[in-house]
Each structure stands twice: as structure tokens, then as C-alpha cells.
Design an enzyme around this catalytic site. Sequence first.
Site, PDB file in Angstrom:
ATOM      1  N   GLU A  29       2.725 -10.239  11.118  1.00 40.59           N
ATOM      2  CA  GLU A  29       2.964  -9.066  11.951  1.00 40.59           C
ATOM      3  C   GLU A  29       1.913  -9.008  13.051  1.00 40.59           C
ATOM      4  OE1 GLU A  29       4.371  -7.030   7.831  1.00 40.59           O
ATOM      5  OE2 GLU A  29       2.987  -5.850   9.074  1.00 40.59           O
ATOM      6  N   LEU A  58       8.339  -6.079   9.921  1.00 43.76           N
ATOM      7  CA  LEU A  58       7.417  -5.530   8.947  1.00 43.76           C
ATOM      8  C   LEU A  58       7.961  -5.815   7.540  1.00 43.76           C
ATOM      9  CD1 LEU A  58       5.866  -1.975   9.325  1.00 43.76           C
ATOM     10  CD2 LEU A  58       5.849  -3.366   7.253  1.00 43.76           C
ATOM     11  N   GLU A  60       6.450  -7.975   4.227  1.00 37.09           N
ATOM     12  CA  GLU A  60       5.505  -8.941   3.638  1.00 37.09           C
ATOM     13  C   GLU A  60       6.162  -9.933   2.692  1.00 37.09           C
ATOM     14  OE1 GLU A  60       4.736  -5.778   4.066  1.00 37.09           O
ATOM     15  OE2 GLU A  60       3.048  -5.945   5.449  1.00 37.09           O
ATOM     16  N   GLN A  82      -1.419  -8.594   7.079  1.00 38.48           N
ATOM     17  CA  GLN A  82      -2.237  -7.834   8.002  1.00 38.48           C
ATOM     18  C   GLN A  82      -3.431  -7.114   7.371  1.00 38.48           C
ATOM     19  OE1 GLN A  82      -0.359  -4.548  10.474  1.00 38.48           O
ATOM     20  NE2 GLN A  82      -0.484  -6.298  11.858  1.00 38.48           N
ATOM     21  N   PHE A  83      -3.241  -6.508   6.236  1.00 40.29           N
ATOM     22  CA  PHE A  83      -4.340  -5.808   5.563  1.00 40.29           C
ATOM     23  C   PHE A  83      -4.314  -6.160   4.089  1.00 40.29           C
ATOM     24  CE2 PHE A  83      -5.956  -3.396   8.987  1.00 40.29           C
ATOM     25  CZ  PHE A  83      -4.894  -3.023   9.782  1.00 40.29           C
ATOM     26  N   ILE A  87      -0.853  -7.238   0.669  1.00 41.43           N
ATOM     27  CA  ILE A  87      -0.535  -8.546   0.122  1.00 41.43           C
ATOM     28  C   ILE A  87       0.308  -8.398  -1.144  1.00 41.43           C
ATOM     29  CG2 ILE A  87      -2.426  -8.991  -1.511  1.00 41.43           C
ATOM     30  CD1 ILE A  87      -2.832 -11.679  -0.065  1.00 41.43           C
ATOM     31  N   PRO A  89       3.169  -6.893  -1.914  1.00 41.14           N
ATOM     32  CA  PRO A  89       4.607  -7.242  -1.890  1.00 41.14           C
ATOM     33  C   PRO A  89       4.860  -8.743  -1.805  1.00 41.14           C
ATOM     34  CG  PRO A  89       4.130  -5.486  -0.319  1.00 41.14           C
ATOM     35  CD  PRO A  89       2.817  -6.004  -0.792  1.00 41.14           C
ATOM     36  N   HIS A 129      -6.847  -0.709   2.345  1.00 40.66           N
ATOM     37  CA  HIS A 129      -7.310  -1.625   3.393  1.00 40.66           C
ATOM     38  C   HIS A 129      -8.597  -2.301   2.959  1.00 40.66           C
ATOM     39  CE1 HIS A 129      -4.383   0.547   5.711  1.00 40.66           C
ATOM     40  NE2 HIS A 129      -4.613  -0.192   6.784  1.00 40.66           N
TER      41      HIS A 129
END
Lengths: 326, 319, 328
Positions: A29, A58, A60, A82-83, A87, A89, A129
Amino acid sequence: MAAVTMVQAINMALARAMAEDPQVVVLGEDVGRDGGVFRATEGLLDRFGADRVFDTPLAEAAIAGVAVGLAAQGFRPVAEIQFSGFIYPALDQMISHAARMRNRTRGRLTCPMVLRAPNGGGIRAAELHSESPEALFAHVPGLRVALPSSPERAYRLLLAAIRDPDPVVFLEPTRLYRAGSEDVADDGKAAPLDRAFVLRPGEDLTLVAWGGVVPMALAAAERLAEEGISAEVVDMAWLKPLDTATLIESVARTGRCVIAQEAARSGGVGAEIAARLAERVLDRLAAPIERVAAYDAVLPYPRLEAHCLPSETRLLAAARRAMGRA
Amino acid sequence: MSALFALPDLGEGLAEAEIVAWHVAAGDHVVADQPLVSVETDKAVVEIPSPRSGRIAKLHAERGVRLKVGAALVEFAEGEGRDAGAVVGELPTAPPAAPRPKPITQARPMAEPLAGVRRAMAANMRRSGDEVVPATVLEDADIGDWAATEDVTVRLIRAVAAAVAASPALNVWYDSARQERRLHQKLDLGIAVDTEDGLIVPVMRDVGRRDAADLRRGLDRLIADVRARKVPLAELRDPTLTLSNFGMMAGRYAALSIVPPQVAILGAGRTREEVRAREGAAAVRRVLPLSLTFDHRVVSGGEAARFLSAALTDLERAR
Amino acid sequence: MAQSTDALIGLYRAMCLTRAFDAKAIALQRTGRLGTFASSLGQEAVSVGVAAAMRPEDVLLPSFRDHGAMLWRGVDMAESLLYWGGDERGSDFAGPRQDFPVSVPVGTHAPHAAGVALAFKLRREPRVAVCLFGDGATSKGDVAEALNIAGVWRLPAVFVVCNNRWAISTPVERQTAAETLARKADAAGMPGERIDGNDVELVVETAARALARARDGQGPSLIEALTYRMGDHTTADDARRYRDDAEVSRQWAQDPIARTRRRLVDLGAWGKAQEEGMLAEHAAAIERAVERYAATPAQPPVTLFDYTYANLPAELAEQRAAFRPEDA
């Protein structure tokens, strides 16, 4: 050669890998036009084009799953999550498929992909995050898990991960992305697979760490030196497979071990390291193995986060305990 | 529906067919219309559908065999298959426990927990003992005037009906908690029967309004059901009064137990011959001993005596 | 557009072989020679039809109930038996080297199909990724994500929903409130079509059109093929626990094999001699496959270590060195 931060080193490694091997593609993403929210993929779209760098919707699970499909077809996808907390999913695709494709087809189909994600806390960010999910992946046969702790090691470890014919989960300590810079030669040399780094030699005690707590371990070693304690600092770098040989050699020599991990204490990789040391060098241990880790509480929001995560104070206290000092 | 399915008439005067391919195997569950087998006739290869749903127990012909129309083709199984309870994979199950060998010598008899009829009897008699205040009156009925073939049980039932007509206070239910009596219009008579499994008490309904033939028929059916162990549950419920012809085997008088909410039970012992005074002279007469036990909380001695007297009068009639 | 008679015969024969193989697999499971097996009884037209429309260079990503497609694509019956018999070598296809193995977690292979299709697009190859899954899979996030990404990236993929009306004991009416499963394509921005999946010619025609679209760069499509799961979910399931025999009986009137046979007979293209000949051929071929399967020696137990990684890491090599088969 220029001084680069970790995230810039990662960017360099990606560009180098993509330049050398047309099969290397990058997806995730906001990795294209935006260059990644942490700028890890900055400039890659411009340099290599839309056939090599893809902005995904979007999704994952799909990011990881598409990477599995690409990898089965001979590409070497480097997929970005991304964060850290997002991770999860992708876990199913990594565990159910990436880790198993080679074994399931007896080598007919393989999965030479890298899943990279920011990792760990200390960045004053919203919930999910600041996750440290490395143990979840380190428990899965068929995966490799690597964490860099410096710009140079980030460059070399990422190249090793991309070139590895098997899936690698590459977790990048977010707090170290811009925490300092050093000279990194863009020479395309990869770190050896499955090997830990002895960052600082010592005789009295072995400090084992990885990822975001390595600088803390190095700082602690300095302080301990002032107290007359010579601490060896080992950066595991690979959490799966673990470099048992380096660990054993060090702890057999020093007789004392303190493991520092940012992730929660119970069931973390530190437990595996402690178990292996107990199996192999029990008779050489002069003190029980110490683990300094986050408490087993749900990771707090930023105001209280520092209280939960390991600190230099706790690390020094553990080292002194191992040395038999108050 | 027969378990055997034969090769059906395939029409066009064809008398036999050859099995070309089976589409099912023993153990398969099939549904109606599912193709079972392909057979070859002179004209074509025909698929034969299943006539019903069921589990295939056995295929009665192999591939290549020529079967006549009407010959057995497939046999369906009775009963249910085993539930695998898994959907994927196989769950290990414990094997059935091997029977434990009996010890060669036994210091004392094996303890056996009560079950079924015995258990019910224990519970009922316990309740009786806890609640009822029993009193018993004994009598002998002179049945010397009966024909040799007289139906004893039917006469007893008739006598109880007559006794209830004379003294309805014994055909009631007593609710001791509420201290209420419930008077019954009908006499539903429990007939105590001794079986291999123990005491059971099927109920004959409304015996006061039934003639002898009907009572006999009812009794016969009752006995047949008891012997076959098939007494319907409805027929074991709610007697208003009970008759126990225990004398079939032995015993003269007995103070029997009343199962609440009933308030009376009439027992008939073994008939015997004895010497009695009759019109001033000794005579040998057949007598039928009677024991009436009543719940004295709710039935008076007078009511009980009137009941017994009426039963006696009826029994002592020639027919 | 009807198939040529020869082509139709080929489809008919393939469906019959699939069914006979399926029955044999069940018989093997019943006699302890095969593990749990998922029968495709009743669904042969969807599998065979879709595979028949594909080119050899396309890639198939099957679910666990697509035996007809896999056999058409060149998977050996003995390989299939090896897989269902619990041996990984059954997925090391000698024939279709790039086809995916059976995907067990429902719907999780849909994103793989998107990845494979992306590979074709990146390399500018006129090849298509074909993904087969069932009605239950359409409730999964992975499927929605895969359809979405295939749609927005215009990937050369065809997604076929084999709607056999049952996901174990869940009928499709309890799986979704969507009027049809084909409509889920709308959400992904691709064409979705619902067809009678028991009409093998229609399946071939529809799949061929979708494949042509994809090959032509026009992007992915979804086909919902209506059929019926005539058997249990697997050999360890008992569908009578949740479904009426009478309903299943009614579905036999739609049997794709019987329908195709009638059509061939009407065309004057099929008769007794051919039927017998085919049944005998198939029986023999299946027997030979069973023999090959039975004669395949088991993998040496130590090989359980050998495909976890390309190169055995030290820690695993240690475990392998200490391994003794007799410890099991």
C-alpha cells in the site's frame, strides 16, 4: 559512499536488488507514488516503472497471497506491510501457503518472497503500530525471520532475504528507521544467511538482543564496562533459524547470559534461546539465564508504553544480577 | 419394503442383461433415482436407478455377469451406519472394553443396583411406608356355590366393583399435602401381576361398567402384554384402587401396601377347603380369603367394613 | 454454440472417467487404502468444462473438489491417489508443472490466482490463471480481496464459483443474502455470469469466452456455475444429518453425465458399443492407476526434513541427523 539511515539503507538494498534481478518486484500500500509511508520505497517507481512497483488496494491478505502467486511463477516479490499490527491478516497466507509451498509440492513450486514490515514500538503511535509479532513467524517451519539493527546490517540482511529461495519475514525496527546514520557501501554484498553478529566482544557476560533493543544493549555494555564488566553483545539478526553455534560459543565462554527482547516475555524467541542454552551449556553457566522483555500485559498506548517495554535500567539490573552483584 | 432389489423388467421383451459397470459399492448410501449400475441389453447400455434411499449392503452380481430379470441385483442394509463425527480425517476411538472375567470364587454375591421394575417397586413402597396409615381387615368368602369353571379373577373384579358401589369412600385419591380427597366416578382397577422382572400393576379401566366377557377379554390382553413385556405406559398409570390376587401361589392373608394417592388395596389369598359351620352342621366348603388394607387417615373402619361386606356378598353368589 | 460431436464425446468420456475415478477413490477410502476423500459426484461438468476451455499454458488453481479439472489438465490418477493417500509427491505433477496443488483452506488460493495472473501480465504472456472454488468460499475475505485486486488491476484471471449449493451442512441460502454469487463480481468491477453448470457445453462455451477476454487484455471475469453436490462433503461426513434424501433424488434428473449421453445418443453419435468400450477402458485405466499407487513405495521418513527449505539450516540439519524412524 554516503551516510544513510536505516530506511535509506533499505531503499538502497531494494534498488540494488531490483537493478540486478528483473524478477524482483515491489508491492504494497502506497509504495509507488508515495514511496511508502516511511519512504522505504522512495524513487523505485520512477526508476523501475509500473511493471516493477505496484500500489495495491487496502488488503493485507491479498498482498501476501498475490506475492505467493507471483513467487510460484518465478518472480521475487518484496511485499510491504505498512504497519506492524497490520501484518496479522497476512499470517494465514504466510503460514498456510508461503511456508508450505515447497514442501507441499516437493519442490515443484516454491516461494522466494519477502514480506517486510515495520516492527516494534517506541514511536508514540496509535494502537497496533508498535507490535513485535516476530515469535509468531519464528514458530513456523518453512519461514525465515530476520531483523536488522543498523543501516548496514539492514542493507545486507535485506539483500540476503531477497536472494534466499525461501520466504523471509523481514521485520524492520521502526524506532531505528531514522535513529542514526552510517556509511553503507552499495556493493550488493549480502549478509550470510542464518548468522548472528557479534557486535562487541566481551568475557564476562553475553548480552543477546535483536532489532530495536540492540542499541540499548550496546549502550548497556558501555555502562557495564565502566563498572568493570566486559559484556559481549550478540545481535541475533535471524530469529529463524537461530544461529545456535554463535550463541553457544559465546555463552560457553562467558558463562552468563542476558537476553533482551522488545516483545512480550512469555513465549517469545528469548525463551527458545534460553532453552537451547540450557540444553547445551548448562554446566558452563555461572548464573541463571536472564530475560529482559516487555511485560505480558497488553502493550499500553504511548503514555505508558515505556513502562512496559524493556529499558536500559532493567537491562543493567539483569546484567548485574547475572554477575552476582546487587 | 424388501431389502432386496431385483433386476427390473427392462421392457421390449428383454429377459436378461449383463452387468457392465457398477456405480456404487457396498457401504455407500444412495438416494432414490441415483444410478446404481449400467447393464447391457441387446439394444443398449442402460443405467438402472435406485428404487429407494438406503445403504447398500451387498452387490449381488459382479461385472460381466448375465442376470435374468427378477434376479437379485442389490441388497439394502437395515439400520444406521456409524457416525464418523469428523468430516475430515479419522478420530481414534477407544475400542469397546473387553468384558471383565468373573472371579472364580466369590466371597459374597455380587451387588446389583436396582433397576427398572424393582427400582420402581422400591420407590413406591417407600412412599407408601412414609405416608400411609394402614389398617387391615380380614375375611373369608364362602365360594362353595361356584361352578368349578368359575373365572376367579373376573369374579374378584366384579366383587370390587360391587364393593365400591356400596362404599365409594375407598375409590378415592388422597392428597395428604392439601388434605383433599378426590372422589372418582369410575373404577380404574390396578391388577397386581407378578412377572419375571418383578411386580407390575397394569390398570383395567372403568371395570364397574364392563360385563364379564369384556373383563375377561381385557384381562387376557393385559396378560399377553405383560408376558410380551409390552404394556403401554398409559396402562400403568393412575389406578384408583388395586386388586392383588396373590393367592395364585401361596398365602392366605396379607397386609398389603397401599401406593398413594390410592387409599385401599384388596388382596385375595389362596382358595382352600375347610370345615365350616353351616346351618348348624359341619360342612366342607371352599373359601377364598380376603384382606382389605385401607388408609385409616382417610377411610373409616365403617367404610372399610361396608366395602368388605359388599365384596363378600357378591363373591358368595353362585354366579 | 454447441461443441463438435467429437469434442462432446471427449467431454462425456472425461466426465465419466472422473465419476468412475471418484467412486474408486471412495471405495479405496472405505477399505482403508486412502485417507478422507472429497467426492465430486454430480459436479463433473463444471470441472471438466472449465478445464477443457483452457490452454495447456494456462494455470489452474483448484479447490479440493476439482478432480475432473485436474485429470483433464494432465494430473495422473495415481498422483491424485497419492495426494489423497497422504503423500506430498502427489502434488509434484509430472504433467501440468505450473498448476497449483489442491488448496485446503477454503478460498485462500484466490489471491494466488491474482498473483499468477499478474505474473502473466507483467511478462506480456497470453496466458490466463483459472481459479476454481465453491459457494462457501465466496464468503471469505481472501476471495473478496482477490476479486477486487484482479478487477482493479485488470488481471488475466477467470474465477469460477462451482455453486454446488452446500458448504458441508450450510445451504447456499444461509451462506449469503446476495441474490446470486455472480453478483459478487459487481463489487469487484468485473463481469459475472450465472449458468447451468450441469450443461457441459454451456460451461465450455462460457469459460472459453471468459478466457478469451482475459487473454485479450480485457481483464478478469467471474462465472457462477450452478450444480449440486450429490455426495457427502467428504467420506467422513454424513449428509443425511442435515439434508433430505428426497431433495438429492430430485437432482439426479439434472445429472450432467446422463444429459450429455442423451444428447450424444440423439445426435446418433453414441451407442451401446461405445459405452461398453469406454466403461471397460476406464475401469482398466483406473485399475492400473490404483496398482501404480499401491506399488509406490512410501517416502523414507527422513525426507520429512528435506523440503522445508531449499537448503537445510543448521538447526534443522541437527534434528535430521538425530532423527530415527523407529521413534515414531
